[in-house]
Design a protein around this motif. Structure first.
Motif, short mmCIF file in Angstrom:
data_model
loop_
_atom_site.label_atom_id
_atom_site.label_comp_id
_atom_site.label_asym_id
_atom_site.label_seq_id
_atom_site.Cartn_x
_atom_site.Cartn_y
_atom_site.Cartn_z
N GLY A 240 23.30 33.91 -17.40
CA GLY A 240 23.68 32.51 -17.24
C GLY A 240 22.76 31.51 -17.88
N ASP A 241 21.78 31.97 -18.66
CA ASP A 241 20.89 31.04 -19.35
C ASP A 241 21.59 30.52 -20.60
OD1 ASP A 241 18.82 31.22 -17.52
OD2 ASP A 241 17.88 32.91 -18.55
N ASN A 242 22.64 29.73 -20.37
CA ASN A 242 23.50 29.26 -21.44
C ASN A 242 23.18 27.82 -21.81
OD1 ASN A 242 24.90 31.71 -21.18
ND2 ASN A 242 26.29 30.83 -19.66
N LEU A 243 23.39 27.49 -23.07
CA LEU A 243 23.38 26.11 -23.52
C LEU A 243 24.82 25.73 -23.79
CD1 LEU A 243 20.97 24.38 -25.99
CD2 LEU A 243 23.40 23.84 -25.97
N THR A 244 25.31 24.70 -23.08
CA THR A 244 26.71 24.31 -23.16
C THR A 244 26.83 22.85 -23.54
OG1 THR A 244 27.27 25.90 -21.42
CG2 THR A 244 28.89 24.19 -21.92
N ILE A 245 27.65 22.57 -24.56
CA ILE A 245 28.00 21.21 -24.91
C ILE A 245 29.42 20.97 -24.42
CG2 ILE A 245 28.29 19.51 -26.75
CD1 ILE A 245 26.21 21.01 -28.35
N GLU A 246 29.55 20.05 -23.46
CA GLU A 246 30.82 19.87 -22.78
C GLU A 246 31.84 19.12 -23.63
OE1 GLU A 246 31.77 21.21 -20.14
OE2 GLU A 246 30.17 21.42 -18.66
N ASN A 247 33.09 19.22 -23.22
CA ASN A 247 34.18 18.51 -23.86
C ASN A 247 33.89 17.01 -23.91
OD1 ASN A 247 36.69 17.84 -24.88
ND2 ASN A 247 37.67 17.82 -22.87
N GLY A 248 33.99 16.42 -25.10
CA GLY A 248 33.79 14.99 -25.28
C GLY A 248 32.37 14.58 -25.56
N ALA A 249 31.39 15.48 -25.44
CA ALA A 249 30.00 15.16 -25.71
C ALA A 249 29.66 15.48 -27.16
CB ALA A 249 29.08 15.94 -24.78
N ALA A 250 28.89 14.62 -27.79
CA ALA A 250 28.48 14.83 -29.18
C ALA A 250 26.97 14.66 -29.30
CB ALA A 250 29.20 13.86 -30.10
N VAL A 251 26.33 15.57 -30.01
CA VAL A 251 24.91 15.46 -30.32
C VAL A 251 24.82 15.11 -31.80
CG1 VAL A 251 22.67 16.59 -30.30
CG2 VAL A 251 24.38 17.18 -28.57
N VAL A 252 24.30 13.91 -32.10
CA VAL A 252 24.34 13.38 -33.46
C VAL A 252 22.91 13.18 -33.97
CG1 VAL A 252 25.09 11.48 -34.93
CG2 VAL A 252 26.54 12.23 -33.03
N LEU A 253 22.60 13.81 -35.10
CA LEU A 253 21.32 13.62 -35.77
C LEU A 253 21.54 12.69 -36.96
CD1 LEU A 253 18.34 14.28 -36.36
CD2 LEU A 253 19.13 16.33 -37.59
#
Length: 275
Positions: A240-253
């Motif tokens: 369960g050591d997961n990295l999750t990006i949820e629906n509608g979330a954006a990580v912008v560089l």
């Protein structure tokens, strides 16, 4: 040294009041409201010993300092607002709120900073820490600066950073939001020391971020980044050591120079539909 003891305390809050207390210890089982404007030789507010109140609000025209070993215990609220150079919790000092909220604000000068020792908060607490300058770890140990396992934490620096590359802020909270938008100094270095971590509100780091979770890391809101950044979920023997990006979330560089966006996880990296 002023020792104030009463069921309720309300001093220094009228326009004509002038208050300079020196070292201060507070004992109350009700609400406490203190505004200290200090003096030319002693403009700051220094808390020493064991302090307690049901709710506590201190406004200082100078800085607010907690001496080594000083404690503040509140039931519903601890609210410290410094108009001087910042809020300084010396190593070994502690704030504890049984339920409710902790607010630390140091925005009276452009470089006012907050140095954290240890803050402990009860169930579903809300902790907000806002500084003009940087928010830093003042401790020599690696214990959590902020210990609120079911709480929410907002860290905001207007011109500086949050934690440092050499000494990140250690936290144990359920939800985190951060805001350090300065392009040159707005770097965020935060490590979750237990459980997992959820970034639950829009966040930004103008000079990049390094966010590490002890367990799962969930990104549930937009994150804006101005330089290379790394997000890391735990790597334990447990599933369960997961990295999750949820629906509608954006990580912008959006970096001025070449940069990298790195995601690490002990188990899975998951992009939910739309994430």
């Amino acid at each position: 040294h002023a020792a104030l003891q009463a069921t309720e305390i309300d001093i220094g809050n009228q326009a004509s009041d002038h208050l300079a207390l020196g070292a201060l210890t507070i004992t109350s089982n009700g609400s406490v409201e203190i505004h200290e404007d200090g003096s030319s030789t002693d403009p700051d507010t220094l808390l020493v010993g064991s302090n307690s109140a049901a709710s506590l609000r201190i406004v200082s025209d100078g800085s607010i300092m907690l001496a080594d070993g000083a404690t503040i215990t509140g039931v519903d609220l601890i609210d410290l607002d410094a108009d001087g150079t910042g809020i300084y919790m010396h190593d070994g000092s502690q704030l504890t709120v049984e339920q409710g909220a902790v607010h630390l604000t140091a925005t009276g000068t452009t470089a006012a900073q907050i140095e954290l020792s240890h803050i402990t908060a009860g169930p579903s607490a809300r902790i907000e820490i806002v500084a003009s300058g940087s928010i830093l770890d003042a401790t020599a140990d690696e214990a959590a600066n902020i210990d609120a396992p079911t709480g929410s934490l907002l860290l905001r620096s207007l011109t500086g950073g949050i934690g440092s590359v050499a000494d990140d802020l250690g936290i144990d909270v359920q939800n985190l939001a951060f805001d350090a938008g300065a392009a040159e100094f707005g770097i965020v270095n935060v490590s979750d020391l237990a459980g997992g971590l959820r970034i639950d509100a829009a966040s930004r780091a103008g000079a990049g971020a390094n966010i590490t979770a002890h367990g799962p890391l969930t990104i549930a809101a937009d994150i804006s980044l101005g330089a290379s950044s790394t997000f890391t979920a735990g790597n334990s023997s447990l599933a369960g050591d997961n990295l999750t990006i949820e629906n509608g979330a954006a990580v912008v560089l959006n970096a001025a120079a070449a940069g990298a966006l790195v995601f690490n996880a002990g188990d899975d990296i998951a992009f939910r539909d739309g994430g």
